[in-house]
Design an enzyme around this catalytic site. Structure first.
Site, PDB file in Angstrom:
ATOM      1  N   THR A   1       0.903  -1.252   0.054  1.00 40.02           N
ATOM      2  CA  THR A   1      -0.020   0.004   0.028  1.00 40.02           C
ATOM      3  C   THR A   1       0.979   1.244  -0.019  1.00 40.02           C
ATOM      4  OG1 THR A   1      -0.104  -0.176   2.399  1.00 40.02           O
ATOM      5  CG2 THR A   1      -2.026  -1.042   1.148  1.00 40.02           C
TER       6      THR A   1
ATOM      7  N   ARG B   1       4.376   2.285  -2.135  1.00 40.03           N
ATOM      8  CA  ARG B   1       4.436   2.769  -3.428  1.00 40.03           C
ATOM      9  C   ARG B   1       5.050   1.403  -4.472  1.00 40.03           C
ATOM     10  NH1 ARG B   1       1.751   6.603  -2.571  1.00 40.03           N
ATOM     11  NH2 ARG B   1       2.643   8.765  -2.671  1.00 40.03           N
TER      12      ARG B   1
ATOM     13  N   ASP C   1      -2.115  -2.252  -4.005  1.00 39.52           N
ATOM     14  CA  ASP C   1      -2.962  -1.030  -4.229  1.00 39.52           C
ATOM     15  C   ASP C   1      -2.062   0.149  -4.910  1.00 39.52           C
ATOM     16  OD1 ASP C   1      -5.316   0.641  -3.701  1.00 39.52           O
ATOM     17  OD2 ASP C   1      -3.921   1.592  -2.290  1.00 39.52           O
TER      18      ASP C   1
ATOM     19  N   GLU D   1       1.583   3.494 -12.670  1.00 36.40           N
ATOM     20  CA  GLU D   1       0.040   3.669 -12.556  1.00 36.40           C
ATOM     21  C   GLU D   1      -0.310   5.075 -12.915  1.00 36.40           C
ATOM     22  OE1 GLU D   1       0.103   3.421  -8.049  1.00 36.40           O
ATOM     23  OE2 GLU D   1      -0.724   5.437  -8.162  1.00 36.40           O
TER      24      GLU D   1
ATOM     25  N   HIS E   1      -4.995   2.204  -6.132  1.00 33.14           N
ATOM     26  CA  HIS E   1      -4.442   3.069  -5.248  1.00 33.14           C
ATOM     27  C   HIS E   1      -5.606   3.943  -4.562  1.00 33.14           C
ATOM     28  CE1 HIS E   1      -0.688   6.188  -4.718  1.00 33.14           C
ATOM     29  NE2 HIS E   1      -1.508   6.126  -3.629  1.00 33.14           N
ATOM     30  N   ILE E   2      -6.270   3.264  -3.855  1.00 35.38           N
ATOM     31  CA  ILE E   2      -7.484   3.775  -2.785  1.00 35.38           C
ATOM     32  C   ILE E   2      -6.881   3.726  -1.475  1.00 35.38           C
ATOM     33  CG2 ILE E   2      -9.152   3.499  -4.601  1.00 35.38           C
ATOM     34  CD1 ILE E   2      -9.938   0.886  -2.890  1.00 35.38           C
ATOM     35  N   GLY E   3      -5.731   3.483  -0.962  1.00 37.38           N
ATOM     36  CA  GLY E   3      -5.456   3.525   0.427  1.00 37.38           C
ATOM     37  C   GLY E   3      -6.041   4.721   1.268  1.00 37.38           C
ATOM     38  N   SER E   4      -6.097   5.845   0.831  1.00 36.98           N
ATOM     39  CA  SER E   4      -6.352   6.988   1.742  1.00 36.98           C
ATOM     40  C   SER E   4      -7.708   7.506   1.414  1.00 36.98           C
ATOM     41  CB  SER E   4      -5.409   8.069   1.520  1.00 36.98           C
ATOM     42  OG  SER E   4      -5.085   8.341   0.296  1.00 36.98           O
TER      43      SER E   4
HETATM   44  C1  DGY Z   1      -0.473   9.387  -0.519  1.00 38.57           C
HETATM   45  O1  DGY Z   1      -0.950  10.214   0.504  1.00 38.57           O
HETATM   46  O2  DGY Z   1       0.909   9.390  -0.512  1.00 38.57           O
HETATM   47  C2  DGY Z   1      -1.255   8.500  -0.968  1.00 38.57           C
HETATM   48  O3  DGY Z   1      -0.678   7.553  -1.735  1.00 38.57           O
HETATM   49  C3  DGY Z   1      -2.088   9.401  -2.034  1.00 38.57           C
HETATM   50  O4  DGY Z   1      -1.389  10.172  -2.533  1.00 38.57           O
END
Ligand code: DGY
Length: 322
Positions: free
Chosen positions: A238, A240, A264, A269, A288-291
């Site tokens: 989750t 990079r 994620d 991407e 990429h929906i972690g946050s």
């Molecule tokens: C972060 O805050 O780094 C998330 O990956 C969204 O950019």
């Protein structure tokens, strides 16, 4: 009264955040959420005193060198700052901030979802249901792995890693970690420290990656390190995509070097991710929906605004990274 500083906001932010930003600043908003290319970004930056970007805008050394001298800060709406050349920003005297802490819970939830999804074959199950392919039940049908009671390895025991460790303990998992430095005993809460990545990988069942992308971590999880992992183990990322060498991971998943993965984040991407991932049944993929929760998106925006307010008052912003 002096004019409010102008803030170039590169993406559509939650309404509440945009309204709050307008209390102290003159925002240049992007209501249609258009993805600006570098030239457009630089052109719009001519009118602004600071930029509030996301990780979708890349600030290479060259782009930073071309920023108008009027730009005082890049106040990121992200915790990750690998999209900004921090050294180039330092050299140009542009302050860079991020939004730590506020996304740890949301990201940890996605890490747990990926672990469960990969372990319990959620992608395959979903596909069978949606394609109307479910014809039978048997003791051998869709058998996955349990994460309860397993050894969870955290690579990068920062804020997010520590929350994931807590969530893992809820599943009765034993926590192992590798970090540049061991945590103090209160923070570690019994987690077992490994002084090398290899030692961590050899002693766990589930790997959760939480170190930032940097020159030191790029391609860190490669074929050699994957080979150290147990064939039943699961990898989730989750953080990079850059931390993982995609060819190596796709090969490892294809050949049974490890059992499954939950991802994620990706190199290339959103639209140039390794095609091998899409072909594999033993990966659980999210975009990429972690946050990406209502609570966290608001909190990220408020945190970026707090940083900007401090900067334009001439104070030190709480989350300065350059
Ligand atoms: C972060 O805050 O780094 C998330 O990956 C969204 O950019």
């Amino acid at each position: 009264m002096s004019a409010k500083p102008v803030i170039l906001v590169t993406r559509k932010l939650p309404d509440a955040v945009e309204n709050k930003l307008a209390e102290a600043f003159t925002p240049m908003l992007n209501p249609r959420d258009k993805l600006y290319d570098t030239e457009e970004l630089l052109r719009l930056a001519e009118e602004a005193d600071a930029i509030l970007p996301c990780h979708t805008e890349k600030f290479s050394a060259e782009t930073i060198a071309r920023l108008p001298s009027r730009i005082q800060a890049i106040a990121n709406f992200s915790v990750g700052v690998d999209h900004v050349d921090l050294e180039a920003a330092r050299q140009k005297g542009v302050i860079v901030t991020n939004t730590p802490d506020v996304l740890s819970d949301a990201t940890a939830e996605i890490a747990m979802l990926l672990m469960l999804g990969a372990a319990r074959r959620a992608s395959e199950g979903e596909r069978i249901m949606r394609n109307q392919q479910w014809k039978d039940w048997s003791p051998a049908f869709m058998v996955g792995r349990q994460i309860t009671g397993k050894r969870l390895g955290i690579l990068g025991m920062g804020r997010v890693g520590q929350v994931v460790a807590q969530r893992g303990r809820g599943f009765g998992m034993t926590i192992h970690y590798h970090n540049r430095n061991p945590l103090d005993s209160e923070q570690a809460s019994g987690a077992i420290y490994h002084d090398s990545v290899e030692s961590l990988l050899a002693n766990i069942d589930v790997l959760s990656i939480h170190c930032p992308a940097s020159d030191a971590t790029r391609g860190l999880i490669d074929a050699q390190r994957l080979a150290v992992m147990h064939p039943d183990s699961i990898l989730v990322n989750t953080s990079r995509g850059a931390v993982v060498d995609d060819d190596s991971l796709v090969d490892a998943l294809n050949s049974g070097v490890i059992a499954a993965a939950g991802l994620d984040v990706y190199n290339g991407e959103p639209d140039s991710i390794h095609p091998g991932y899409r072909e594999l049944d033993n990966v659980f993929l999210l975009p990429h929906i972690g946050s990406a929760t209502v609570e966290t998106r608001d909190a990220m925006g408020y945190r970026a605004i707090d940083n900007l307010v401090a900067i334009f008052k001439g104070e030190a912003p709480g989350d300065r990274v350059a």
